[in-house]
Design an enzyme around this catalytic site. Structure first.
Site, PDB file in Angstrom:
ATOM      1  CB  SER A 171      -0.906   0.018   1.234  1.00  0.00           C
ATOM      2  OG  SER A 171      -0.157   0.382   2.386  1.00  0.00           O
ATOM      3  CG  ASP A 172       1.279   5.844  -1.473  1.00  0.00           C
ATOM      4  OD1 ASP A 172       2.172   6.073  -0.630  1.00  0.00           O
ATOM      5  OD2 ASP A 172       1.115   6.543  -2.488  1.00  0.00           O
TER       6      ASP A 172
END
Length: 790
Positions: free
Chosen positions: A269-270
């Site tokens: 994930s960012d």
């Protein structure tokens, strides 16, 4: 089955040797070694309990000093993973290099230098103890010219971006560092890129809405190249895609990335882009970052210890947990990061505190001690300044050069204007913070997580002073844009032989640009100097994206250079160009319009009462495939400077029509099915169907470089509506001496000649005549030939 043939053409010149780049091609993963690494991962997984598995998939902010951290598991002799921001250098580091930005790399069109940059970056990341480099960046692609992070990517053309992405991945992983290709997918604006609180209301991220063909042919294209090149990781983006957050979207994570493209690495994930637990995991998210903000939070921010509950209540299968861990550990073992990998540079902790304005009291939380002296940083720069200087010059585009103003011919007096010429006055770390600190000083790179901590910077003014002293040239300068824009040009003596104007455009993560023109009264600055120096004004721009140039046609502006974000050797590299030590061999990776109204895409920005309505934040990609040069071609708009354009100090011609050899003669409209998809998807998409050879001659008086570009037009009668007039499908950069001829060989792959058939959900080769144009820009086609699908 269909048979392929090509139409004969006149005057084919046979040549014995063909130019090609020396960078690696083909699949980026050795399948036997990958399988062995997977077995090692599975053996370690077999020894883990669920809690230990949760550690592998969940970031931790505590006890780690990198941008992202996976904690160690001492019982299993697993030392953890350090994840550091890129893509221009190790962001949280001292005595590390700051390389040219992605946009500069795209403007170089130089495959060898792109690959070398990836290797050099990885050398520094590894030496600092970083297992994962957060880059390269094909997303944003650059749909919106004012996108705040466009400078991190390689430009809005998917083919050029795909080549640069793949070469960067290969270069990084050749040095044993994992590449994390980002941001997947549709991260085309910073405005409301993630959920925010507006007037006390939680407002969801902007929804990027696009059709299936647009997704595949534009925004997915370079990610497919990254997967084929072997990228260890893909970072999912903040935004929603067609209403669903990218990090919990099963269609783009499971169906497209892992199944269609055969991606066997892990999805990360960012930072804080995870919005659910079991939902995200089942959709295909393998690792969440950065972990919980609260030290007392044992839930792991959706992941962490919650994984135990997910397995126990049946919302996530134990097989899926094992799959997540296996995907994370396999590239770790594949790149031999379990074997004598350097420890994290202990100075990183103190750089992190300083960069984030955190007090020393945070040291114990991050594994440090206030009683320990601040350690000296490891100097990992080596001789990379040489590469940085060369690449910065190679990514500089000469747009105008009336009467051969450049290179400079021993001027006796030079006047320098503009706030971009000066030394940086806000310290060497303004790029980690905000634009207010970069008003005075040259722009080496943009701002945000993609920036870098400069250990030094060569400014244009300083480099010009050094050259002027060496040549006995008089040098005067005014770096206050307010003063120049108001016509106060006093104190310049003697009268200059040439005036150099340095403009800049700030761009950073979290904000989109507000103006197409360069910042700080740039047009007024140019007009004032051009009036003062008629016919001898040279303008240089350092910009985080494309700029409109209303002053470009001013006859008193004799030369224009777009130098993008060049990295730490900004001054030295531009002086190399100005004096002809190196040629401005860059070509535009985007289109410069005559007017901003000629662009067809805009940042979605909702204001007023509607801003708190999540459903209002919709960005509809109704233009489909028609962005940048495709839009200009489709609407017959004449640009100021077209995609692929660039001048040099020499001239070139293509002396022969393309010589064509079919790579295969019996082909179906769809690629043959395969039982198991390797990274990149169906391998037949990369089958070479035709090889084209043209001969190029340097028709000028000096040695120089050019970029041979190949464009394809699909058959009008069989390609579907919405197909671009032409698309880039090949290029090579080469250097020739005066009068020298060289053959350039370009291959056309099945994917290059296909379009995404949404009904059949596959890449279709349309029947009919495919027009092939070879030239020096999208509007400068010198030779054409037709390829026919029967």
């Amino acid at each position: 089955m269909a048979y392929w043939a090509y139409i004969a053409y006149c005057s084919v010149l046979l040549v014995p040797h063909a130019y090609s780049a020396s960078v690696p091609t083909g699949p980026g993963i050795d399948q036997a070694e990958w399988l062995a690494a997977r077995h090692k991962a599975e053996a370690l997984i077999a020894k883990m309990n669920v809690t230990e598995k949760s550690i592998i998939v969940t970031g931790t902010l505590y006890g780690g000093v990198c941008s992202g951290n996976i904690a160690a598991i001492p019982r299993l002799n697993f030392g953890g993973v350090c994840i550091q921001d890129g893509p221009v250098g190790v962001r949280l580091a001292d005595l590390a290099s700051v390389f040219p930005a992605g946009l500069t790399v795209g403007a170089s069109w130089d495959k060898d230098l792109i690959y070398d940059r990836g290797r050099a970056l990885a050398e520094e990341f590894r030496a600092k103890g970083s297992h994962v480099l957060l880059g390269p960046v094909p997303g944003p692609l650059g749909r919106n010219p004012l996108g705040g992070r466009n400078w991190e990517g390689f430009g809005p053309d998917p083919y050029l971006s795909g080549v640069a992405t793949a070469l960067t991945v290969r270069g990084i992983q050749a040095k044993g560092v994992q590449a994390c290709t980002k941001h997947y997918i549709g991260n085309e604006q910073e405005t409301q890129r993630s959920n925010t609180v507006i007037d006390g209301e939680n407002v969801e991220a902007v929804s990027i809405n696009m059709d299936d063909r647009t997704l595949h042919e534009l925004y997915l294209w370079p990610f497919a190249d990254a997967v084929r090149a072997g990228t260890a990781s893909i970072m999912c983006s903040y935004n929603r895609l067609n209403g669903t957050y990218a990090c919990e979207h099963p269609g783009i994570l499971n169906d497209i990335l892992k199944n269609e493209l055969g991606f066997d690495g892990y999805v990360m994930s960012d930072w804080f882009a995870t919005h659910s637990g079991a939902k995200s995991i089942n959709a295909g998210l393998d690792m969440t970052q950065p972990g919980p903000l609260n030290l007392s939070d044992s839930t792991g921010d959706y992941f962490g210890h919650n994984l135990v509950n997910y397995v126990q209540n049946g919302t996530v299968s134990s097989d899926r947990i094992d799959d997540m861990v296996r995907r994370i550990l396999t590239p770790y073992f594949y790149l031999h990061q379990d074997e004598d990998f350097p420890t994290v540079d202990p100075s990183t902790l103190y750089i992190m505190l300083a960069a984030n304005d955190l007090p020393m009291s945070y040291l114990p939380l991050l594994g440090g001690s206030p009683d320990t002296p601040v350690p000296a940083a490891r100097d990992v720069r080596g001789d990379h300044a040489i590469l940085i200087r060369k690449l910065a010059a190679a990514g500089t585009v000469l747009l105008k050069n009336v009467n051969s103003t450049l290179p400079l011919k021993a001027p006796k007096a030079i006047a320098v204007f503009g706030n971009d010429a000066a030394d940086v006055s806000g310290g060497l770390a303004p790029f980690l913070r905000g634009g207010s600190q970069v008003q005075i000083g040259t722009l080496a790179v943009g701002g945000g997580s993609g920036a870098g901590q400069l250990s030094y910077i060569s400014s244009p003014l300083e480099a010009l002073k050094i050259r002027a002293e060496k040549l006995g040239t008089r040098l005067a300068y005014i770096t206050d844009n307010y003063q120049v824009s108001n016509g106060v040009l006093t104190g310049i003596y003697p009268a200059p032989d040439v005036c150099l104007v340095f403009l800049k455009t700030w761009a950073q993560e979290g904000f989109d640009r507000l103006s197409y023109e360069a910042d700080w009264n740039s047009s007024a600055v140019v007009e004032q100097v051009a009036s003062y120096c008629p016919g001898k004004t040279v303008v240089v721009t350092h910009s985080g994206g494309l700029n409109t140039m209303p002053w470009a046609t001013n006859p008193n502006v004799s030369a224009i250079l777009a130098a993008h974000y060049p990295g730490q050797e900004a001054g030295n590299s531009i002086v190399d160009i100005l004096y002809g030590d190196l040629e401005p061999s860059g070509r535009l990776p985007y289109t410069i319009a005559r007017s901003e109204a000629d662009y067809n895409t805009r940042i979605t920005n909702i204001t007023g009462p509607e801003a708190v309505d999540s459903s209002a934040w919709q960005s509809n990609f109704t233009e489909g495939l028609m962005i940048d040069h495709r839009h200009f071609d489709a609407n017959n708009i004449t640009p100021l400077y077209e995609f692929g354009y660039g001048l040099g100090y020499s001239t070139f011609e293509i002396t022969s029509a393309p010589q064509v050899q079919p790579g295969s003669t019996l082909l179906s409209q769809f690629p043959p099915a395969v039982e198991t998809l390797p990274p990149g998807g169906n391998p037949h998409l990369w089958d070479p169907l035709f090889n084209l050879t043209v001969t190029v001659r340097n028709s000028g008086d000096v040695e120089g470089a050019t970029v041979v570009q190949l464009y394809i037009s699909l058959p009008r009668d069989t390609a579907p509506d919405g197909t671009p007039v032409k698309v880039l499908r090949g290029f090579e950069k080469l250097t020739l001496k005066p009068g020298e001829l060289k053959a350039v060989s370009l291959s056309l792959l099945r994917r290059d000649l296909s379009y995404w058939d949404t009904g059949a959900q596959g890449w279709r080769l349309p029947k009919g005549n495919h027009s092939v144009g070879v030239g020096f820009s999208s509007r400068d086609i010198r030779q054409e030939v037709s390829l026919r699908v029967l």
